[in-house]
Motif scaffolding. Structure first.
Motif, mmCIF file in Angstrom:
data_model
loop_
_atom_site.group_PDB
_atom_site.id
_atom_site.type_symbol
_atom_site.label_atom_id
_atom_site.label_comp_id
_atom_site.label_asym_id
_atom_site.label_seq_id
_atom_site.Cartn_x
_atom_site.Cartn_y
_atom_site.Cartn_z
ATOM 1 N N TYR A 133 -5.268 5.061 8.908
ATOM 2 C CA TYR A 133 -5.242 5.517 7.508
ATOM 3 C C TYR A 133 -5.555 6.999 7.534
ATOM 4 N N ARG A 192 -15.450 -4.800 6.766
ATOM 5 C CA ARG A 192 -15.632 -3.346 6.900
ATOM 6 C C ARG A 192 -16.834 -3.080 7.802
ATOM 7 N N ASN A 210 -16.252 5.585 2.754
ATOM 8 C CA ASN A 210 -16.007 5.546 1.307
ATOM 9 C C ASN A 210 -14.670 6.134 0.869
ATOM 10 N N ARG A 211 -13.979 6.837 1.778
ATOM 11 C CA ARG A 211 -12.767 7.544 1.350
ATOM 12 C C ARG A 211 -11.540 6.654 1.289
ATOM 13 N N LYS A 212 -11.690 5.385 1.592
ATOM 14 C CA LYS A 212 -10.496 4.565 1.733
ATOM 15 C C LYS A 212 -10.486 3.389 0.761
ATOM 16 N N HIS A 213 -9.307 3.157 0.218
ATOM 17 C CA HIS A 213 -9.128 2.021 -0.685
ATOM 18 C C HIS A 213 -7.725 1.474 -0.461
ATOM 19 N N LEU A 214 -7.624 0.182 -0.296
ATOM 20 C CA LEU A 214 -6.310 -0.410 -0.059
ATOM 21 C C LEU A 214 -5.714 -0.936 -1.363
ATOM 22 N N HIS A 215 -4.422 -0.662 -1.507
ATOM 23 C CA HIS A 215 -3.689 -1.107 -2.682
ATOM 24 C C HIS A 215 -2.982 -2.412 -2.321
ATOM 25 N N ASN A 249 -3.875 9.240 2.048
ATOM 26 C CA ASN A 249 -4.215 7.852 1.699
ATOM 27 C C ASN A 249 -3.116 6.846 2.043
ATOM 28 N N HIS A 276 0.816 -1.218 0.000
ATOM 29 C CA HIS A 276 0.000 0.000 0.000
ATOM 30 C C HIS A 276 0.852 1.270 0.000
#
Ligand SMILES: [Zn+2]
Length: 180
Positions: A167, A66, A51-56, A172, A29
């Motif tokens: 986070y 979640r 909704n503001r979070k996304h894991l790479h 991000n 990430h």
């Protein structure tokens, strides 16, 4: 914010997490480590529904639960499933700043009004719903909550390695939370 440990190189990853799925998540990430191929889950991530979070991270790498505030108190069966059937031995518990589960009471009017207008509930139903559940889902402070939830889960699942993380929605990135 000095309780956060920023991860800008593999050396920043605490030794206890290095070369574990927790360290790998930080590398994928934050450090753009090239994705490896996975057939089986290595990790369970608990994170907020926000909704503001996304894991790479690579496909198949992790289970994700979640919930509001990354609160796993009401998701324990799923945690147990990921461990027992899914075979994971590591959990990353990830809170985030500006979490909506902090100070829920300040959003009471908005919550009730919004539910009545958008979903067709009557006001009494919506009020009762809020007052019943808000105390269960209130987390107080993001960082403190993640640390206490980490402690609770370590007692519950003593053989599982669990890392508290935050986070930041501004950059991000994932940060390890320093423990005493
Ligand atoms: Zn949140």
């Amino acid at each position: 914010m000095n309780r956060l440990l920023s991860i800008e190189s593999t050396d920043d990853i605490l030794p206890e997490y290095r070369n574990t799925p927790i360290g790998l998540l930080l590398e994928y990430h934050n450090l753009n480590r090239p994705f490896d191929d996975y057939q089986n889950a290595q990790l369970l991530v608990g994170m907020c529904m926000d909704n503001r979070k996304h894991l790479h991270m690579p496909d198949n790498f992790s289970y994700i639960i979640r919930t509001g505030g990354a609160n796993l108190r009401y998701s324990e069966f799923k945690v147990s499933y990921a461990i027992s059937v899914g075979g994971v031995r590591h959990i990353a518990l990830i809170g985030h700043n500006h979490c909506g589960m902090v100070n829920l009471i300040s959003r009471q009017d908005q919550f009730i009004k919004g539910l009545v207008e958008a979903s067709g509930w009557d006001k009494e139903q919506a009020e009762e719903h809020f007052l019943h559940f808000a105390p269960m889902f209130e987390i107080g402070n993001e960082t403190d909550f993640i640390l206490s939830e980490t402690k609770r889960l370590r007692l519950r699942y003593p053989k599982i390695k669990i890392a508290p993380m935050l986070y930041l929605v501004e950059d991000n990135k994932l940060y390890l939370i320093k423990e005493d």
